[in-house]
Scaffold this active site. Structure first.
Site: not given
Length: 127
Positions: A25, A58
């Site tokens: 991430s 993400y």
């Protein structure tokens, strides 16, 4: 029919950390996320201005006011601290809303503070 359009962009953020041993991430200051309407766990594209790499990951929310942009996990191999990046989120927009869709763009300064907040992509982006 739907089209995939840019929904938000954080332009010219400076990478503050690259943490290979974290579970994937990008960690982004939550104040910056709020300003452009991005949310935790949202899929984003990262563009590294220093080396041309483009990849997806993400979002994990970071400490408010910290200016953090930390690439985690495998993505840490694609950036270095102080690289300049662009973070882009996309949205599916129905045909009838194409002309009214207005993405939010945060232009960052060298300290990862929002220098300018734009609603809609400027005609020419020369910085």
């Amino acid at each position: 029919m739907f089209r995939t359009l840019m929904n938000a962009k954080i332009h010219r953020a400076r990478v503050t950390e690259a943490n290979l041993n974290y579970v994937g991430s990008i960690t982004i200051d939550e104040d910056i996320l709020d300003a452009v309407g991005m949310v935790p766990n949202e899929k984003v594209q990262i563009v590294n201005n220093n080396n041309g790499a483009r990849f997806e990951t993400y979002i994990i929310p970071g400490e408010r006011g910290s200016g953090v942009f930390c690439l985690n996990g495998a993505a840490a191999r694609l950036v270095q601290k102080d690289d300049i990046i662009i973070v882009i989120s996309y949205v599916l927009v129905p045909e009838e809303k194409l002309t009214s869709h207005r993405p939010k763009i945060a232009i960052m300064d060298e300290h990862n503070r929002i220098k300018e907040l734009i609603v809609q992509e400027p005609a020419a982006t020369v910085l």
